[in-house]
Design an enzyme around this catalytic site. Sequence first.
Site, PDB file in Angstrom:
ATOM      1  CB  SER A   1     -24.882  -4.649 -42.664  1.00 42.91           C
ATOM      2  OG  SER A   1     -25.600  -4.766 -41.445  1.00 42.91           O
ATOM      3  CE1 TYR A   2     -17.304  -2.105 -39.297  1.00 38.24           C
ATOM      4  CE2 TYR A   2     -18.584  -0.417 -38.184  1.00 38.24           C
ATOM      5  CZ  TYR A   2     -17.382  -1.077 -38.391  1.00 38.24           C
ATOM      6  OH  TYR A   2     -16.265  -0.711 -37.677  1.00 38.24           O
TER       7      TYR A   2
END
Length: 862
Positions: free
Chosen positions: A335-336
């Site tokens: 994820s980010y």
Amino acid sequence: MKTVLMVAEKPSLAQSIAKILSRGNMSSRKGLNGACSVHEYTGSFIGQSAHFKMTSVCGHVMTLDFIGKYNSWDKVDPAELFSKAPTEKKEANPKLTMVKFLQVEGRGCDCIVLWLDCDKEGENICFEVLDAVLPVMNKPRSTERTIYRAKFSSITDTDICNAMNHLGEPNRNEALSVDARQELDLRIGCAFTRFQTKYFQGKYGNLDSSLISFGPCQTPTLGFCVERHDKIQSFKPETYWVLQAKVNPEKESSLTLDWDRVRVFDREIAQMFLNITKMAKEAKVESVSKKEKVKQRPLALNTVEMLRVASAALGMGPQHAMQIAERLYTQGYISYPRTETTHYPENFDLKGCLRQQANNPYWAETVKALLSEGINRPRKGHDAGDHPPITPMRAATEAELGGDGWRLYEYITRHFIATVSTDCKYLQTTISFSIGPERFTCIGKVVTSPGFTEIMPWHSIPLEESLPHCEKGDLFPIGEIKLLEKQTSPPDYLTEAELITLMEKHGIGTDASIPVHINNICQRNYVTVESGRRLKPTNLGIVLVHGYYKIDAELVLPTIRSAVEKQLNLIALGKANYHQVLEHTLDIFKRKFHYFVDSIAGMDELMEVSFSPLAATGKPLSRCGKCHRFMKYIQAKPSRLHCSHCDDTYSLPQNGTIKLYKELRCPLDDFELVLWSSGSRGKSYPLCPYCYNHPPFRDMKKGMGCNECTHPTCQHSLSMLGIGQCVECENGVLVLDSTSGPKWKMACNKCNVIVHFFENAHKVRVSLETCDLCDAALVDVDFNKAKSPLPGDETQHSGCIFCDPVFQDLVELKHAAMRHPMHRGGQGKRQGRGRGKGRRPGGRLNPKKPKDKMAALAAYFV
């Protein structure tokens, strides 16, 4: 049918998002800038059929800079940069022509969906894209909405489709907070950097740094490193004594006991305790306690913790780790990676993420056990309201990612599995002994449930010697009692992990910028990275920080920057006025700057102790045209020439070697010429030190060598050695390198094109005559009789290297081994032969550049 333009932050991100939304049914083409692709498909948008065009930028579209003359260090007082100097937004990378590309793709579009990274920088890029695209988009009807913002945290089908179904709007306040930070850093950093760089490089020759930079975040970062250095230097070791006892619970085993007093600093008192305890023959058990203890599983992973672990455990620098994390994110593996949050939202699909890891041989058993027994809800951490914690989003293998990519992914995955595992539980047994009047203790730990330490074995409870079964009142024979003499030791230099912790604690930088600030102080030669990734300040770094403390401690302490960061966050939240924060902060630093300039002698006193003056540095090289004495060549960055008699310093081209050029002199100022070279495979050209710093003609700029000088008769000038227009760049001229024989070559005076020709020729001269076909200067070549490639044993030939069939096979185009950023040149109007307007060698008019540059170059030499 509506046309919808969608813009992501990177080309790979655009492709991944388009593939998910189009379900793979899309067509792709290259954009006009060659760097970004456009992916097109049809679908539905807010209940209407639509034609989608998905493309990207490459990070920031625009960058902030001063206008025109304010970029000159020589013409502008740095104090003017705080308020008088106007700024403007320029294209961040002009070669990408990003604004033009966005306008071409945006023309005629009805709506735009912004898929930029979901942080403050991403919001700022949103408005850069809008500024470029909105003027060319179709005008909306009445109150029709045309601008949409997609919010997402990972490149998964679920997250991307969910973002598309819940489009919001870009946040103007967050974008403004980035604008404010950019302007503050530009004005404050440039003013201080220009002043102290010019002041100290004009006085000292061995600073070994091309830029004495100051940064509102960078300088406090350096301050932490120097503060630790000062503690090490001022540390005075103290001797202390420890009483150590060993008892023998069984004949062949011994147990080492810890003294309850820990240590004493008086030798005589320590000896007294030793004498007292030696009188006892046995150790008596005073108490036995058993306690169940818990080692908590880790909080969910945020950026700062990931960077700390990458440095301390994986041996990766913060910036390198961040680059790898960004690559893993754009490829859809995690994820980010920029988040301050350590708390998963209630609706986060933890089981779904965990199931994806069920087949990895490294942790398959642990994952399957968790899924069957039921996962633990992660600990409640901090919710910063930005992105979920860093989480693996799809399974990967070492073969897929390789090297550092796999090592970082493996840690992120193990950390995630640990957050949904149980805590580690162990039984701690403490036995208290008395030997005479003195008390001693030993502690033993036995793991009852390993929990998360199975997946993170480095956190496991270490195996200790097993304690004997005993009860209060039991007596054990004493094996040994002795006095150990020890010394207190100084702290070690800060590790990157410790520095990151300090920066986070004091609010210096953001999760995204912390790696940049640490990298900057390394690149500026303020600290060196030692073994164990410890940061040891250099002489220059130490003197700078001590100088700031002497003049104005707030320049280096974290307090003022921390306060500014809080104001910037208030702008982002819409609670502070952008202009007021900017004006107030610049006013504070402007006053500090003036005081710094007035008090610079205080820092200079420290510099004098550590560095040598210019006059005492370097070695004699070429004669000054004013006093005819030898100037000294200072090799330390930035390399330069200094005349101690005239007290003048002359900058030189960087990233190459400098030597005397045949003791020849410039006809304009009588300075001896020097030759700059980037190596045998690169370029070289002569230059006059005075002309290089003080351009003699109107069409020349500072930083030009003889290969760009427009003197009409000087034998080293462009006018006499220029042959023809460069085959690659627009403004360059191919100039004969008269020092290159017998491996003769000519090189472009703007770009890195090199043309090798006439190897083993005795002489190569540029003729006064020009080619009738292409306007290039003719070349006269004398070959050695034994090695002449000319027909009929000829040794001399004159002709055009582009058009003459005799020369055709003797010319070979290459590129210089490396481009040198400090190799600058002007864009002045070209005169003289070989520079006919709009002409290329071979008499052809300038064609449109084909997509394959190398094919184009090859075509010119067929």
